[in-house]
Write a protein that holds these residues in place. Structure first.
Motif, PDB file in Angstrom:
ATOM      1  N   HIS A   1      -4.657  12.798 -16.621  1.00 38.47           N
ATOM      2  CA  HIS A   1      -4.039  12.208 -15.334  1.00 38.47           C
ATOM      3  C   HIS A   1      -5.168  11.496 -14.624  1.00 38.47           C
ATOM      4  O   HIS A   1      -4.580  10.415 -13.951  1.00 38.47           O
ATOM      5  N   ALA A   2      -6.272  11.924 -14.642  1.00 38.01           N
ATOM      6  CA  ALA A   2      -7.151  11.155 -13.968  1.00 38.01           C
ATOM      7  C   ALA A   2      -7.166   9.671 -14.322  1.00 38.01           C
ATOM      8  O   ALA A   2      -7.551   8.648 -13.380  1.00 38.01           O
ATOM      9  N   HIS A   3      -7.032   9.448 -15.538  1.00 35.14           N
ATOM     10  CA  HIS A   3      -6.736   7.698 -15.876  1.00 35.14           C
ATOM     11  C   HIS A   3      -5.878   7.123 -15.203  1.00 35.14           C
ATOM     12  O   HIS A   3      -5.921   5.923 -14.880  1.00 35.14           O
ATOM     13  N   LEU A   4      -4.756   7.734 -14.865  1.00 37.27           N
ATOM     14  CA  LEU A   4      -3.582   7.018 -13.976  1.00 37.27           C
ATOM     15  C   LEU A   4      -4.057   6.900 -12.520  1.00 37.27           C
ATOM     16  O   LEU A   4      -3.767   5.841 -12.074  1.00 37.27           O
ATOM     17  N   TRP A   5      -4.677   7.832 -11.958  1.00 33.40           N
ATOM     18  CA  TRP A   5      -5.432   7.853 -10.661  1.00 33.40           C
ATOM     19  C   TRP A   5      -6.268   6.849 -10.498  1.00 33.40           C
ATOM     20  O   TRP A   5      -6.391   6.110  -9.561  1.00 33.40           O
ATOM     21  N   THR A   6      -7.232   6.642 -11.426  1.00 37.46           N
ATOM     22  CA  THR A   6      -8.019   5.621 -11.292  1.00 37.46           C
ATOM     23  C   THR A   6      -7.560   4.262 -11.244  1.00 37.46           C
ATOM     24  O   THR A   6      -7.957   3.596 -10.347  1.00 37.46           O
ATOM     25  N   PHE A   7      -6.570   4.238 -12.187  1.00 43.07           N
ATOM     26  CA  PHE A   7      -5.958   2.688 -12.289  1.00 43.07           C
ATOM     27  C   PHE A   7      -5.409   2.472 -10.764  1.00 43.07           C
ATOM     28  O   PHE A   7      -5.387   1.357 -10.440  1.00 43.07           O
TER      29      PHE A   7
ATOM     30  N   ALA B   1       0.719  -1.218   0.008  1.00 41.95           N
ATOM     31  CA  ALA B   1      -0.074   0.020  -0.089  1.00 41.95           C
ATOM     32  C   ALA B   1       0.837   1.150  -0.269  1.00 41.95           C
ATOM     33  O   ALA B   1       0.587   2.166  -0.761  1.00 41.95           O
ATOM     34  N   GLN B   2       2.012   1.498   0.865  1.00 42.80           N
ATOM     35  CA  GLN B   2       2.795   2.358   0.883  1.00 42.80           C
ATOM     36  C   GLN B   2       3.801   2.442  -0.605  1.00 42.80           C
ATOM     37  O   GLN B   2       3.975   3.744  -0.957  1.00 42.80           O
ATOM     38  N   GLN B   3       4.009   1.246  -0.995  1.00 42.89           N
ATOM     39  CA  GLN B   3       4.529   1.346  -2.441  1.00 42.89           C
ATOM     40  C   GLN B   3       3.681   2.045  -3.435  1.00 42.89           C
ATOM     41  O   GLN B   3       4.129   2.881  -4.183  1.00 42.89           O
ATOM     42  N   LEU B   4       2.428   1.691  -3.447  1.00 43.47           N
ATOM     43  CA  LEU B   4       1.625   2.288  -4.374  1.00 43.47           C
ATOM     44  C   LEU B   4       1.534   3.574  -4.130  1.00 43.47           C
ATOM     45  O   LEU B   4       1.328   4.613  -5.230  1.00 43.47           O
ATOM     46  N   ASP B   5       1.311   4.161  -3.122  1.00 43.22           N
ATOM     47  CA  ASP B   5       1.361   5.545  -2.603  1.00 43.22           C
ATOM     48  C   ASP B   5       2.430   6.290  -3.205  1.00 43.22           C
ATOM     49  O   ASP B   5       2.539   7.499  -3.828  1.00 43.22           O
ATOM     50  N   LEU B   6       3.628   5.767  -2.847  1.00 45.76           N
ATOM     51  CA  LEU B   6       5.092   6.194  -3.140  1.00 45.76           C
ATOM     52  C   LEU B   6       5.052   6.214  -4.896  1.00 45.76           C
ATOM     53  O   LEU B   6       5.674   7.344  -5.290  1.00 45.76           O
ATOM     54  N   VAL B   7       4.684   5.415  -5.538  1.00 42.35           N
ATOM     55  CA  VAL B   7       4.541   5.286  -6.984  1.00 42.35           C
ATOM     56  C   VAL B   7       3.670   6.407  -7.499  1.00 42.35           C
ATOM     57  O   VAL B   7       4.131   7.390  -8.173  1.00 42.35           O
ATOM     58  N   GLU B   8       2.505   6.505  -6.803  1.00 39.41           N
ATOM     59  CA  GLU B   8       1.640   7.749  -7.340  1.00 39.41           C
ATOM     60  C   GLU B   8       2.400   9.153  -7.208  1.00 39.41           C
ATOM     61  O   GLU B   8       2.192  10.320  -7.748  1.00 39.41           O
TER      62      GLU B   8
END
Length: 330
Positions: free
Chosen positions: A133-139, A89-96
């Motif tokens: 950019h919304a398509h990336l955050w949705t993914f 979960a933290q890794q996903l947050d970091l990638v974003e």
């Protein structure tokens, strides 16, 4: 005058795209074959978006045992990289966070070469093609649904509607990211429903092919209500997995879900005509080959626990060659 700094940035970007190409070639055989029918510029953009999605997927699939994923061919970086965040979960947050920083400020602070290259190439593609950019955050939000400990985590879906909500982020969003890269002959918004449907069709094919693999991760992406209509519940599904045999009730359930999957392809494929003419053969090739995975599941008598359905190499080359001949006529 072109100084060393601009040249270095250009070289770094080229290396970033090359790393993405290797990832696409290794992990996305059908997609990679289809991209050979695209122009070099579009091809590398698709590789970048694929590599980004793959990197995120790898984080999710290692949720129980987080690992550092480095490209062995990237032998130039032998420093001890900064440690990754402890949890997926933290890794996903970091990638974003890293992607947002590059998109907004052009900065990326990581010594993980593979991560830096993928995010750099993806950000360049997003900017170059003005991808929302919304398509990336949705993914990324959909990927969080696969990770234990997040507020939205889930491993079961009761209905096709519920599964569709997940696939909107995990698959449809990918199709929407690709639209500006591929180009359209109509306003992009008009092509979006079919592009989203094709992404979902590909995703459901993956779920049908990878039932055993997903069960091993304690995930079931086949709607439980659809399975129940044929007398199949989770215990039944696990018993078939343990025996390595698809019995008659599960066979009927899979046949039903394959029919639903084919209906999504039927909705999506007419949208290929809305794309720029030169890219249509590539997308037709991808759609044809991916849909044929369903044929392979049927040909193996639905034995998804012992046979991973794949389209033979010779068939993939034949379909791609047909697409290439069509491309050359445009």
């Amino acid at each position: 005058m072109t100084g060393p700094e601009p040249r270095r940035r250009t070289d770094d970007l080229s290396a970033a795209y090359a790393s993405c190409r290797r990832i696409a070639a290794e992990h996305g055989r059908t997609y990679y074959l289809a991209t050979t029918l695209l122009s070099p510029e579009r091809r590398r953009a698709v590789h970048a978006l694929y590599a980004f999605a793959r990197m995120v997927d790898d984080i999710v699939d290692h949720a129980d045992n987080p690992v550092r994923i480095l490209d062995p061919q990237d032998a130039t970086d032998r420093r001890d990289p900064a440690p990754l965040a402890d949890s997926p979960a933290q890794q996903l947050d970091l990638v974003e966070k890293q992607l947002r920083l590059v998109l907004e400020h052009g900065n990326l602070d990581t010594t993980d070469l593979r991560r830096r290259q993928i995010v750099t190439a993806a950000a360049d593609t997003i900017t170059r093609y003005d991808i929302a950019h919304a398509h990336l955050w949705t993914f990324l939000d959909a990927m969080r649904m696969d990770v234990p400990g997040t507020a939205t985590h889930r491993t079961r879906y009761a209905t096709m509607t519920e599964l569709g909500e997940y696939m909107h982020g995990s698959a449809a969003a990918i199709g929407l990211q690709l639209l500006p890269v591929l180009g359209t002959v109509v306003p992009v918004a008009d092509a979006e429903p079919a592009a989203a449907a094709l992404g979902e069709a590909f995703q459901l094919t993956n779920f049908l092919r990878d039932v055993a693999e997903d069960l091993d991760l304690d995930r079931i992406y086949l709607p439980t209500d659809e399975l129940a209509a044929f007398g199949v519940d989770e215990a039944h599904l696990r018993a078939c997995h343990q025996r390595g045999h698809t019995d008659a009730p599960l066979r009927r359930a899979l046949a039903h879900l394959i029919a639903l999957n084919r209906d999504i392809y039927r909705q999506a494929v007419p949208g290929i005509a809305l794309l720029a003419p030169r890219v249509r053969p590539a997308i037709t090739t991808a759609a044809t080959l991916y849909a044929e995975i369903l044929d392979r599941i049927e040909a193996a008598d639905y034995q998804v626990f012992t046979t991973r359905a794949t389209v033979p190499h010779r068939r993939r080359i034949l379909v791609a060659a047909k697409g290439l001949a069509t491309t050359r006529r445009h």
